[in-house]
Design an enzyme around this catalytic site. Structure first.
Site, short mmCIF file in Angstrom:
data_model
loop_
_atom_site.label_atom_id
_atom_site.label_comp_id
_atom_site.label_asym_id
_atom_site.label_seq_id
_atom_site.Cartn_x
_atom_site.Cartn_y
_atom_site.Cartn_z
N CYS A 164 0.83 -1.20 0.00
CA CYS A 164 0.00 0.00 0.00
C CYS A 164 0.87 1.26 0.00
O CYS A 164 1.80 1.38 0.80
CB CYS A 164 -0.91 -0.03 1.22
SG CYS A 164 -1.94 1.42 1.34
N CYS A 191 -6.69 -2.27 0.65
CA CYS A 191 -5.70 -2.49 1.69
C CYS A 191 -6.42 -2.90 2.96
O CYS A 191 -7.22 -2.13 3.49
CB CYS A 191 -4.87 -1.24 1.93
SG CYS A 191 -3.79 -1.39 3.38
N CYS A 200 -5.43 -0.17 6.00
CA CYS A 200 -5.89 1.23 6.10
C CYS A 200 -7.12 1.52 5.22
O CYS A 200 -7.62 2.63 5.22
CB CYS A 200 -4.75 2.19 5.74
SG CYS A 200 -4.37 2.27 3.98
N ASP A 233 20.32 -1.20 -19.20
CA ASP A 233 20.27 -2.46 -18.45
C ASP A 233 19.23 -3.37 -19.12
O ASP A 233 18.06 -3.02 -19.20
CB ASP A 233 19.85 -2.14 -17.01
CG ASP A 233 19.78 -3.36 -16.13
OD1 ASP A 233 20.08 -4.48 -16.61
OD2 ASP A 233 19.43 -3.20 -14.95
#
Lengths: 457, 245
Positions: free
Chosen positions: A210, A232, A235, A358
């Protein structure tokens, strides 16, 4: 004033010369102009009478901004719009100069500026944008920005305290920190449940935690990647209610859906493009453009260079696809695996700055799907500056080694792929090899075009 | 024919930079030699029996995620340390490598505790050390080159007599951009900043771990050679690029 005219003139000459040599000249012209007149972007951007809209995010920036441009054009508006790949300050300056007259007195209705996340703050110092559209946050080119957390923070810090509205993807949990941190007013676009949703997700997924409290979030369902219906348990953070809701999504052959009460159909394919359409329509509706204009523009909007672009070489069909990060790669693989014909596959991997230096990200893409029995891979040619990395990747994905060939040079590699035993060809490429691949395909298409036999009447 | 088990620590949290490729590589190279390889994920709070596994792998994560991992891993630190002393093959990349040390000092001066297995300290400084990197190592008993990509803000200093570096930097930054060394080696544990990922393009390093796993099972230390044309091509392509950049 003289300085501005000199800068515009110099940049316009560079644009013309480089176009003659087949280059876009997009970055150099702007760089020279900014060197001659550091205030030029500010001056030109002040000529926009209506709104300046910035489009950022990991995937879909180009397609989304092109769609908005199409809608604005259809609405009869004049628009400044930078080109894909020229999305730093230099490239954006070039776009303004190309659309301007020498005395910088021309006005436009809108400017659509697509830019990388890290460039949002510097751009906002130059142009007075009132709308910022964010498409999504996926893992992309870590070497350029550091990590995803940092990317989001760059945007958040860049917009804080400004008079700007955020247009956010309601299905992306990574965006939920932005309204809290910035205190700005936000509009949301997102999808209702679709028939393509899954309960689990195998994609390399960002944002398991979260953004508000750090606890692991839970999902009711996924659209794809980390986009979905989340909450979540700690919360209560959950999807915001979309102001623009996509529903009745249908992805066979083309895309049809409803956005609030507006039904749209597009010749595009794939869920990721459905998001691009949804975002473009949301912003356009927000600007007060009539539904009929939007519907018509979306229906006519055709895929662009390297976004599932089709070529015909002799009797063979070839589809060119840009890949630049794991999520986009997975979506492209999904699209080609939906084609059940036998196929020659070409994969070009470059590691220039615009590709990401990369190349680790290819290991987060689901190339294992190519090794499945139904994949129908007849030949797989690995090409580009990092052809070896791509070949190792597909070998460890379980693709039969006998089918893997390495040819680093793009031209012979594409020809090798096209002469393979497969019925169709898929040409996948990272950004800096894309335009060369496209040129090669256009040339081969012309060379193998059936010659016209003229008969005397 | 044997069945090997590799524990992948915190894949949900520590999974930057295509780290999965290292596991795919070990698994395939075991399978191609006729063995089975089982990889299982260990998350926060999940049990791990260090006596029942053949290898540990742990990758890199962002700062926030590294904090969560430290909090969990410190509870099992004793068992982990004993397993390392008992020659358990362990590969720690980037953030996982930093965690093995005493501390990690962030950009704002805040000091994050490490597991303290070794006297290693990491300090964050600007700029980030980013780019292709070429090493020379004698990990496998003879000098071989290792190619990879590094991307780290931390400067890591080995102050521990027991440790050897993983390799000597031929081109690139390495541990701290100063002393010319990269990574660490202790028994069968390797800590390194190299990803790319590390093992697929460096099959001799992958086989170092496979040999170590086999030896601990009392199997012969010679392992079946594999046909590594593609891996060697990829290795040479990057090596050539680095040497000519």
């Amino acid at each position: 004033m003289l300085r501005t005219i000199v800068a515009i003139m110099a940049a316009k000459i560079i644009i013309n010369v480089s176009r003659r040599f087949g280059n876009q000249g997009t970055v150099l012209a702007g760089r020279v102009a900014l060197w001659l007149d550091p205030g030029i972007l500010k001056k030109l951007a002040a000529r926009v009478r209506g709104q300046i809209i910035i489009i950022t995010g990991t995937n879909g920036k180009t397609t989304t901004s092109n769609m908005i441009a199409q809608i604005l054009h259809a609405n009869g508006n004049s628009v400044v719009h930078n080109q894909a790949g020229a999305n730093m300050l230099n490239g954006i300056t070039t776009a303004f100069i190309a659309a301007s007259n020498l005395t910088a007195s021309r006005h436009w209705d809108y400017a659509l500026l697509e830019t990388d996340e890290a460039n949002v703050a510097p751009l906002l110092n130059e142009v007075n944008a009132r709308q910022l559209l964010i498409t999504n946050f996926f893992r992309d080119q870590l070497d350029r920005f550091g990590e995803l957390d940092r990317t989001i923070r760059l945007i958040s810090e860049g917009v804080k305290g400004r008079n700007i509205r955020l247009w956010l993807n309601a299905d992306d949990p990574l965006m939920t920190g932005l309204p809290v941190e910035t205190g700005l007013s936000c509009s949301y676009y997102g999808f209702a449940a679709t028939p393509y949703d899954t309960l689990h997700n195998q994609d390399s997924r960002e944002g398991r935690y979260c953004m508000l409290c750090g606890e692991e979030i839970e999902y009711q369902s996924f659209h794809f990647a980390q986009l979905g219906a989340f909450y979540c348990p700690n919360c209560g953070n959950t999807n915001p209610v979309p102001d623009y809701l996509g529903s009745d999504l249908q992805l066979d052959h083309n895309i049809t859906m409803k956005i609030n009460n507006l039904e749209v159909t597009s010749p595009y394919q794939g869920f990721y493009n459905a998001y691009n359409i949804l975002a473009a329509v949301a912003v356009s509706k927000g600007m007060g453009i009539a539904d009929a204009v939007i519907r018509e523009a979306i229906a006519r909007f055709q895929p662009q260079a390297g976004r599932m672009e089709r070529f015909t070489v002799g009797s063979k069909e070839a589809t060119l696809i840009l890949v630049k990060n794991p999520t986009g790669f997975n979506q492209s693989l999904q699209a080609l695996l939906n084609d059940h014909r036998s196929k020659n596959l070409f994969l070009a991997l470059n590691d220039n700055a615009a590709d990401g230096r990369d190349v680790s990200w290819i290991w987060d893409a689901d190339l294992e799907s190519l090794a499945s029995a139904g994949a129908g891979i007849s030949l797989l040619v690995c090409s580009g500056l990092r052809s070896g990395d791509m070949a190792v990747r597909v070998k460890y994905a379980g693709v039969d080694q006998e089918l893997i060939q390495i040819e680093s040079d793009l031209d012979p590699a594409i020809q090798k792929a096209l002469s393979g035993p497969g019925k169709v060809n898929y040409i996948l490429s990272t950004y800096t090899a894309l335009f060369q691949c496209r040129k090669i395909l256009l040339r081969l298409q012309a060379e193998y075009a059936p010659s016209v036999v003229r008969e005397r009447a | 024919m044997a069945r090997f088990t590799i524990a992948h620590l915190y894949p949900d949290l520590m999974n930057l930079y295509g780290d999965r490729g290292n596991l795919v590589c070990l698994q395939k190279r075991l399978q191609w030699r006729g063995h089975e390889c089982h990889i299982y994920s260990v998350g926060i709070g999940q049990n791990i029996d260090f006596g029942a596994i053949d290898m540990v792998f742990m990758g890199g994560g962002s700062d926030r995620e590294q904090g969560l991992v430290y909090g969990d891993l410190i509870k099992r630190a004793d068992a982990f340390r004993q397993a390392i002393e008992a020659d358990l093959p362990v590969l720690c990349i980037c953030g996982a490598y930093q965690l093995l040390g005493e501390s990690y000092i962030a950009a704002d001066g805040q000091r994050l505790q490490g597991l303290g297995f070794f006297n290693i300290v990491t300090r964050v400084a600007q700029p980030r050390l980013i780019g292709n990197i070429l090493l020379e190592t004698d990990l496998v008993g003879q000098k071989t080159t290792v190619v990879g990509f590094e991307n780290h803000g931390g400067r890591t200093f080995l102050n521990d007599q027991r440790l050897k570096p993983f390799g000597r930097v031929v081109k690139g930054h390495g541990n701290n951009g100063q002393d010319g060394f990269e990574g660490m080696k202790y028994r069968n544990l390797v800590g390194t900043y190299l990803h790319g990922p590390l093992l697929p393009k460096n099959p001799s390093v992958a086989d170092f771990f496979i040999k170590a796993m086999a030896a601990r099972r009392g199997m012969s230390s010679t392992i079946t050679p594999l046909y590594d044309t593609i891996e060697t091509f990829a290795h040479q392509q990057v090596k050539y690029k680095i040497l000519n950049s």
